[in-house]
Design an enzyme around this catalytic site. Structure first.
Site, PDB file in Angstrom:
ATOM      1  N   ASN A 158       9.980  39.609  55.146  1.00 42.07           N
ATOM      2  CA  ASN A 158      10.944  39.459  54.058  1.00 42.07           C
ATOM      3  C   ASN A 158      10.805  38.094  53.404  1.00 42.07           C
ATOM      4  OD1 ASN A 158      11.805  41.948  54.930  1.00 42.07           O
ATOM      5  ND2 ASN A 158      13.472  41.117  56.178  1.00 42.07           N
ATOM      6  N   VAL A 159      11.111  38.056  52.132  1.00 43.22           N
ATOM      7  CA  VAL A 159      10.959  36.799  51.370  1.00 43.22           C
ATOM      8  C   VAL A 159      12.324  36.252  50.950  1.00 43.22           C
ATOM      9  CG1 VAL A 159       8.662  37.469  50.558  1.00 43.22           C
ATOM     10  CG2 VAL A 159      10.665  38.083  49.188  1.00 43.22           C
ATOM     11  N   HIS A 189       5.018  36.746  54.345  1.00 41.77           N
ATOM     12  CA  HIS A 189       4.710  37.070  52.941  1.00 41.77           C
ATOM     13  C   HIS A 189       5.298  36.074  51.958  1.00 41.77           C
ATOM     14  CE1 HIS A 189       3.906  41.384  54.474  1.00 41.77           C
ATOM     15  NE2 HIS A 189       2.860  40.606  54.582  1.00 41.77           N
ATOM     16  N   CYS A 221      -2.676  23.651  40.141  1.00 41.12           N
ATOM     17  CA  CYS A 221      -2.959  22.688  41.230  1.00 41.12           C
ATOM     18  C   CYS A 221      -2.490  23.170  42.587  1.00 41.12           C
ATOM     19  CB  CYS A 221      -2.302  21.348  40.878  1.00 41.12           C
ATOM     20  SG  CYS A 221      -0.490  21.442  40.893  1.00 41.12           S
ATOM     21  N   THR A 261      11.125  47.948  59.472  1.00 42.21           N
ATOM     22  CA  THR A 261       9.918  48.033  58.653  1.00 42.21           C
ATOM     23  C   THR A 261       9.314  49.434  58.709  1.00 42.21           C
ATOM     24  OG1 THR A 261       7.751  47.063  58.153  1.00 42.21           O
ATOM     25  CG2 THR A 261       8.339  47.202  60.483  1.00 42.21           C
TER      26      THR A 261
HETATM   27  C1  BV8 Z   1      -4.112  41.923  53.475  1.00 51.65           C
HETATM   28  C2  BV8 Z   1       5.890  40.441  49.503  1.00 51.65           C
HETATM   29  C3  BV8 Z   1      -6.341  41.391  54.121  1.00 51.65           C
HETATM   30  C4  BV8 Z   1       6.013  40.961  48.108  1.00 51.65           C
HETATM   31  C5  BV8 Z   1       4.643  42.197  50.513  1.00 51.65           C
HETATM   32  C6  BV8 Z   1      -7.271  44.214  49.295  1.00 51.65           C
HETATM   33  C7  BV8 Z   1      -7.046  44.724  48.013  1.00 51.65           C
HETATM   34  C8  BV8 Z   1      -6.028  45.651  47.790  1.00 51.65           C
HETATM   35  C9  BV8 Z   1      -5.225  46.089  48.840  1.00 51.65           C
HETATM   36  C10 BV8 Z   1      -5.469  45.589  50.103  1.00 51.65           C
HETATM   37  C11 BV8 Z   1      -6.472  44.648  50.336  1.00 51.65           C
HETATM   38  N1  BV8 Z   1      -6.451  44.329  51.661  1.00 51.65           N
HETATM   39  C12 BV8 Z   1      -5.481  45.007  52.270  1.00 51.65           C
HETATM   40  C13 BV8 Z   1      -4.868  45.805  51.351  1.00 51.65           C
HETATM   41  C14 BV8 Z   1      -3.779  46.715  51.622  1.00 51.65           C
HETATM   42  C15 BV8 Z   1      -2.436  46.083  51.290  1.00 51.65           C
HETATM   43  C16 BV8 Z   1      -1.411  47.085  51.757  1.00 51.65           C
HETATM   44  O1  BV8 Z   1      -0.990  47.021  52.911  1.00 51.65           O
HETATM   45  N2  BV8 Z   1      -0.977  47.965  50.888  1.00 51.65           N
HETATM   46  C17 BV8 Z   1      -0.023  48.969  51.325  1.00 51.65           C
HETATM   47  C18 BV8 Z   1       0.871  49.339  50.135  1.00 51.65           C
HETATM   48  C19 BV8 Z   1      -0.776  50.152  51.868  1.00 51.65           C
HETATM   49  N3  BV8 Z   1      -2.213  44.860  52.062  1.00 51.65           N
HETATM   50  C20 BV8 Z   1      -2.347  43.663  51.517  1.00 51.65           C
HETATM   51  O2  BV8 Z   1      -2.697  43.472  50.384  1.00 51.65           O
HETATM   52  C21 BV8 Z   1      -2.019  42.503  52.470  1.00 51.65           C
HETATM   53  N4  BV8 Z   1      -3.177  41.671  52.548  1.00 51.65           N
HETATM   54  O3  BV8 Z   1      -4.033  42.808  54.291  1.00 51.65           O
HETATM   55  O4  BV8 Z   1      -5.184  41.029  53.378  1.00 51.65           O
HETATM   56  C22 BV8 Z   1      -6.185  40.921  55.522  1.00 51.65           C
HETATM   57  C23 BV8 Z   1      -6.495  41.786  56.571  1.00 51.65           C
HETATM   58  C24 BV8 Z   1      -6.366  41.350  57.856  1.00 51.65           C
HETATM   59  C25 BV8 Z   1      -5.915  40.066  58.135  1.00 51.65           C
HETATM   60  C26 BV8 Z   1      -5.598  39.212  57.099  1.00 51.65           C
HETATM   61  C27 BV8 Z   1      -5.708  39.643  55.772  1.00 51.65           C
HETATM   62  C28 BV8 Z   1      -0.879  41.682  51.919  1.00 51.65           C
HETATM   63  C29 BV8 Z   1       0.346  42.579  51.802  1.00 51.65           C
HETATM   64  C30 BV8 Z   1       1.554  41.744  51.442  1.00 51.65           C
HETATM   65  C31 BV8 Z   1       2.221  42.333  50.227  1.00 51.65           C
HETATM   66  N5  BV8 Z   1       3.524  41.702  50.033  1.00 51.65           N
HETATM   67  N6  BV8 Z   1       5.793  41.575  50.391  1.00 51.65           N
HETATM   68  C32 BV8 Z   1       7.414  40.789  47.626  1.00 51.65           C
HETATM   69  O5  BV8 Z   1       8.367  40.804  48.435  1.00 51.65           O
HETATM   70  O6  BV8 Z   1       7.558  40.694  46.392  1.00 51.65           O
HETATM   71  S1  BV8 Z   1       4.587  43.617  51.400  1.00 51.65           S
HETATM   72  C33 BV8 Z   1       6.128  44.355  51.494  1.00 51.65           C
HETATM   73  O7  BV8 Z   1       5.943  45.734  51.875  1.00 51.65           O
HETATM   74  C34 BV8 Z   1       6.950  43.810  52.625  1.00 51.65           C
HETATM   75  O8  BV8 Z   1       6.842  42.428  52.716  1.00 51.65           O
HETATM   76  C35 BV8 Z   1       6.436  44.509  53.835  1.00 51.65           C
HETATM   77  O9  BV8 Z   1       5.384  43.797  54.416  1.00 51.65           O
HETATM   78  C36 BV8 Z   1       5.852  45.768  53.278  1.00 51.65           C
HETATM   79  C37 BV8 Z   1       6.568  46.966  53.830  1.00 51.65           C
HETATM   80  O10 BV8 Z   1       7.881  46.856  53.440  1.00 51.65           O
HETATM   81  P1  BV8 Z   1       9.038  46.931  54.550  1.00 51.65           P
HETATM   82  O11 BV8 Z   1       9.504  45.538  54.799  1.00 51.65           O
HETATM   83  O12 BV8 Z   1       8.618  47.710  55.730  1.00 51.65           O
HETATM   84  O13 BV8 Z   1      10.123  47.711  53.714  1.00 51.65           O
HETATM   85  P2  BV8 Z   1      10.122  49.264  53.368  1.00 51.65           P
HETATM   86  O14 BV8 Z   1      11.079  49.463  52.233  1.00 51.65           O
HETATM   87  O15 BV8 Z   1       8.724  49.786  53.246  1.00 51.65           O
HETATM   88  O16 BV8 Z   1      10.744  49.920  54.695  1.00 51.65           O
HETATM   89  C38 BV8 Z   1      12.067  49.603  55.082  1.00 51.65           C
HETATM   90  C39 BV8 Z   1      12.256  50.204  56.446  1.00 51.65           C
HETATM   91  O17 BV8 Z   1      13.525  49.823  56.925  1.00 51.65           O
HETATM   92  C40 BV8 Z   1      12.221  51.733  56.449  1.00 51.65           C
HETATM   93  O18 BV8 Z   1      11.409  52.172  57.521  1.00 51.65           O
HETATM   94  C41 BV8 Z   1      13.692  52.135  56.692  1.00 51.65           C
HETATM   95  O19 BV8 Z   1      13.782  53.294  57.480  1.00 51.65           O
HETATM   96  C42 BV8 Z   1      14.190  50.952  57.456  1.00 51.65           C
HETATM   97  N7  BV8 Z   1      15.613  50.676  57.314  1.00 51.65           N
HETATM   98  C43 BV8 Z   1      16.415  50.933  56.239  1.00 51.65           C
HETATM   99  N8  BV8 Z   1      17.660  50.486  56.517  1.00 51.65           N
HETATM  100  C44 BV8 Z   1      17.624  49.923  57.756  1.00 51.65           C
HETATM  101  C45 BV8 Z   1      16.317  50.042  58.258  1.00 51.65           C
HETATM  102  N9  BV8 Z   1      15.952  49.581  59.472  1.00 51.65           N
HETATM  103  C46 BV8 Z   1      16.910  48.981  60.216  1.00 51.65           C
HETATM  104  N10 BV8 Z   1      18.180  48.813  59.798  1.00 51.65           N
HETATM  105  C47 BV8 Z   1      18.577  49.272  58.582  1.00 51.65           C
HETATM  106  N11 BV8 Z   1      19.856  49.114  58.179  1.00 51.65           N
HETATM  107 ZN    ZN Z   2       0.200  22.236  38.949  1.00 55.72          ZN
END
Ligand code: BV8
Ligand code: ZN
Length: 250
Positions: free
Chosen positions: A103-104, A120, A131, A192
């Protein structure tokens, strides 16, 4: 969820010395912050994956800043909920304790957690596209039609200091979470959908190196059946109950 699952998880937590907590948007849902993939996850018809990317920012920085300004307003009006508060309460009770959050929104810090890795990034910080200077954004949020924020040092456009889809992680961030996972006796993943792999890989690495792995989510995800215990329900209810029981068993 059967009380025996909670009892088993509480017993594991009560005997742990080192803990890693991995959180996602679901932990902030009860603070009123829309999750990515739940109801309200859309903004002006766009999905997060269409806005939180370098391409979207290059094509239309005004639209991306409008989305982040909208989200920051919600974050600044939100308060930590019992899930954040119970995580903060746990921290001093263990030899080592880290929160690796996806989370951010800054709510873990606001709740009192200290050892936090923002996997993230943070919506309250900007980074210069020229820069690279990282700075806190001012609390008063620019109006939607305000000019795009520019670097006070080099004048270039600022971007949110957030890891976008298609970007890799800031140096040291995943490594820190991985080290905490390796040292952990207990790893809890809460709120998540497990749709982004690296944070889940960290949690599973913790389990592989000996930690008891718990998944807290009202739904099941790809992680749920790999966890040692899946606690079904809202984090704001489950985490305080889990900590209350674990503390009584210590
Ligand atoms: C990476 C900030 C390589 C943004 C986020 C190259 C090019 C293109 C794509 C890729 C690439 N390399 C990898 C990829 C794939 C991509 C990816 O994963 N895409 C997905 C869509 C398939 N990944 C990346 O780009 C990542 N980079 O992997 O680099 C690498 C590899 C290995 C090692 C190092 C590097 C970077 C991804 C980061 C993106 N930024 N957030 C912003 O906030 O503006 S991601 C964002 O979605 C979140 O931060 C989180 O990580 C992700 C999932 O979201 P969740 O937090 O899980 O939320 P969601 O709504 O999905 O789910 C909520 C859950 O809560 C549900 O299950 C629900 O049931 C539950 N819930 C609801 N209420 C409750 C609850 N649980 C408990 N209590 C409640 N009350
Ligand atoms: Zn600057």
């Amino acid at each position: 969820m059967s009380s025996s699952v909670l009892e088993r998880a509480a017993l594991a937590l009560s005997g742990a010395r080192t803990v890693l907590i991995v959180t996602g948007a679901g932990v902030s849902a009860e603070s009123g912050i829309p999750t990515f993939r739940g109801a309200g996850g859309l903004w002006e018809g766009f999905r997060a994956e269409e806005l939180a990317t370098p391409g979207a920012f290059a094509d239309n920085p005004e639209r991306v800043w409008r989305w982040y300004r909208w989200r920051r307003r919600i974050c600044l009006q939100s308060e930590p909920n019992p899930a954040h508060l119970s995580i903060a309460e746990m921290e001093p009770a263990f030899d080592a304790f880290q929160v690796a959050t996806q989370n951010v929104d800054g709510l873990h810090r606001q709740a009192g957690s200290r050892n936090i890795v923002e996997l993230h990034g943070c919506i309250h910080r900007s980074r210069c596209t020229g820069c690279g200077e990282v700075r806190d954004l001012p609390d008063e949020i620019d109006a939607d039609d305000a000019p795009l924020p520019a670097c006070r040092r080099c004048g270039k456009m600022l971007r949110p200091h957030i890891v976008w889809f298609g970007e890799t992680y800031q140096p040291g961030v995943l490594e820190s979470a991985q080290a905490a996972a390796e040292a952990a006796d207990f790893v809890l993943v809460a709120g998540t959908s497990a749709s982004v792999w690296p944070p889940i890989a960290v949690a599973l690495h913790g389990q592989r190196t000996g930690a008891y792995l718990v998944d807290v989510n009202p739904d099941t995800t790809s992680l749920s059946d790999r966890a040692d215990a899946h606690l079904t329900g809202a984090a704001g209810a489950i985490l305080p109950a889990l900590w209350e029981r674990a503390r009584s068993l210590r």
